[in-house]
Design a protein around this motif. Structure first.
Motif, mmCIF file in Angstrom:
data_model
loop_
_atom_site.group_PDB
_atom_site.id
_atom_site.type_symbol
_atom_site.label_atom_id
_atom_site.label_comp_id
_atom_site.label_asym_id
_atom_site.label_seq_id
_atom_site.Cartn_x
_atom_site.Cartn_y
_atom_site.Cartn_z
ATOM 1 N N UNK A 1 7.992 2.276 -6.393
ATOM 2 C CA UNK A 1 8.535 3.197 -5.080
ATOM 3 C C UNK A 1 9.444 4.240 -5.739
ATOM 4 N N UNK A 2 9.523 5.155 -5.359
ATOM 5 C CA UNK A 2 10.480 6.118 -5.932
ATOM 6 C C UNK A 2 11.854 6.182 -5.721
ATOM 7 N N UNK B 1 -1.858 0.078 -5.626
ATOM 8 C CA UNK B 1 -0.643 -0.571 -4.978
ATOM 9 C C UNK B 1 0.716 0.094 -5.814
ATOM 10 N N UNK B 2 1.922 -0.057 -4.844
ATOM 11 C CA UNK B 2 3.036 0.617 -5.437
ATOM 12 C C UNK B 2 4.074 -0.588 -5.339
ATOM 13 N N UNK C 1 7.589 -0.900 -14.736
ATOM 14 C CA UNK C 1 6.536 -0.882 -13.463
ATOM 15 C C UNK C 1 5.256 -1.600 -13.834
ATOM 16 N N UNK C 2 4.455 -1.371 -12.907
ATOM 17 C CA UNK C 2 3.028 -1.893 -13.130
ATOM 18 C C UNK C 2 2.183 -1.312 -11.802
ATOM 19 N N UNK C 3 0.778 -1.599 -11.921
ATOM 20 C CA UNK C 3 -0.115 -0.934 -10.860
ATOM 21 C C UNK C 3 -0.119 0.386 -10.949
ATOM 22 N N UNK C 4 -0.285 1.098 -9.562
ATOM 23 C CA UNK C 4 -0.147 2.359 -9.394
ATOM 24 C C UNK C 4 1.075 3.123 -9.646
ATOM 25 N N UNK C 5 2.188 2.555 -9.215
ATOM 26 C CA UNK C 5 3.414 3.344 -9.475
ATOM 27 C C UNK C 5 4.404 2.168 -8.780
ATOM 28 N N UNK D 1 0.936 -1.221 -0.066
ATOM 29 C CA UNK D 1 0.139 0.267 -0.239
ATOM 30 C C UNK D 1 0.863 1.409 0.115
ATOM 31 N N UNK D 2 0.421 2.442 -0.626
ATOM 32 C CA UNK D 2 1.137 3.637 -0.571
ATOM 33 C C UNK D 2 1.032 4.321 0.591
ATOM 34 N N UNK D 3 2.563 4.611 0.991
ATOM 35 C CA UNK D 3 2.504 5.607 2.195
ATOM 36 C C UNK D 3 1.730 6.866 1.866
#
Ligand SMILES: C[S@@+](CC[C@H](N)C(=O)[O-])C[C@H]1O[C@@H](n2cnc3c(N)ncnc32)[C@H](O)[C@@H]1O
Length: 233
Positions: free
Chosen positions: A116-117, A61-62, A110-114, A53-55
């Motif tokens: 991790x930076x 999802x990340x 990548x995939x899904x929402x993003x 889950x994203x912070x």
């Protein structure tokens, strides 16, 4: 021989491209080899979890950083490590040329929402977008990059002329092409192309190149004008 690595959740999407047409022939000819890596193979839990889950909350999802770092480390990858990303810099012919001169290229999908930076900041050497739109995953973007890069490898195309005459090779769009029949459903092949007059054909192609670029890609045309006439004269 160039090595192209792809880190992805869907190697089965990329694999057929590496076996067909010019990318496949280039591999058969020993010009390139492909290493497709399943991101899930670099997880350590029973469920092979690659996302979380994203912070800060929000939908989607990340993708976690650890599997990307470990996958790239396992490859011992050298050269550019490219994160395919809608927020990346544009993928252009010049970028493809730069990659084609490297011994190794690694593409992170990548995939899904993003993603991790920290993958962009601490692992990738650059972020690249294949257009101003959002794909569901980096795989179609990786396929674009692979194809555009491999066709530039010396010997990948049967006839180097066919690459040098392509759109974007010299910053402009290529002129239209015709083959037989000379007339089809009321549309005739331009007379000049059947004239046998090579100078007239070259002049027609150049004029079409300039017209199409001016009409469709004023951005390219403006750059071309500056390069062609640096003093503005
Ligand atoms: C649904 S997208 C994520 C988009 C991200 N939330 C954003 O707004 O920039 C999932 C993945 O597809 C890939 N992707 C999407 N659009 C792309 C593009 N235009 N060029 C390259 N990769 C792209 C990236 O790898 C991205 O992590």
């Amino acid at each position: 021989m160039m090595t192209i690595n792809v880190v992805t959740l869907f190697p089965e999407v990329i694999a057929p491209v590496t076996r067909a047409s010019i990318p496949g022939r280039a591999a058969d000819a020993g010009l390139v080899r492909y290493r497709l890596v399943q991101l899930r193979d670099f997880t350590h839990d029973r469920h092979h979890t690659v996302d979380d889950y994203p912070y800060g909350g929000g939908a989607g999802m990340v993708l976690k950083p650890e599997p990307f770092f470990e996958a790239v480390e396992s490859l011992g990858a050298r050269g550019p490590i490219v994160l395919l990303s809608a927020r990346g810099r544009p993928f252009t012919h010049d970028v493809a040329v730069r990659y084609s001169l490297e011994p190794e290229l690694t593409l992170l999908c990548g995939h899904y929402k993003d993603v991790d930076q920290r993958v962009a900041d601490g692992l990738a050497t650059e972020e690249i977008a294949v257009g101003d739109f959002v794909l569901s995953g980096g795989e179609p973007a990786a396929i674009c990059v692979i194809d555009a890069v491999v066709r530039l490898l010396p010997g990948a195309l049967g006839d180097h002329e066919s690459a040098s005459g392509d759109s974007h090779y010299d910053g402009l769009l290529s002129p239209p092409s015709y083959t037989r029949p000379p007339e089809y459903r009321g549309q005739a092949v331009p007379e000049v192309l059947r004239s046998g007059d090579h100078a007239a054909i070259a002049a027609w192609r150049q004029a079409e190149t300039e017209r199409l670029t001016r009409e469709r890609r004023p951005d390219l045309w403006a750059t071309h004008q500056v390069i062609d006439r640096p003093s503005g004269g």
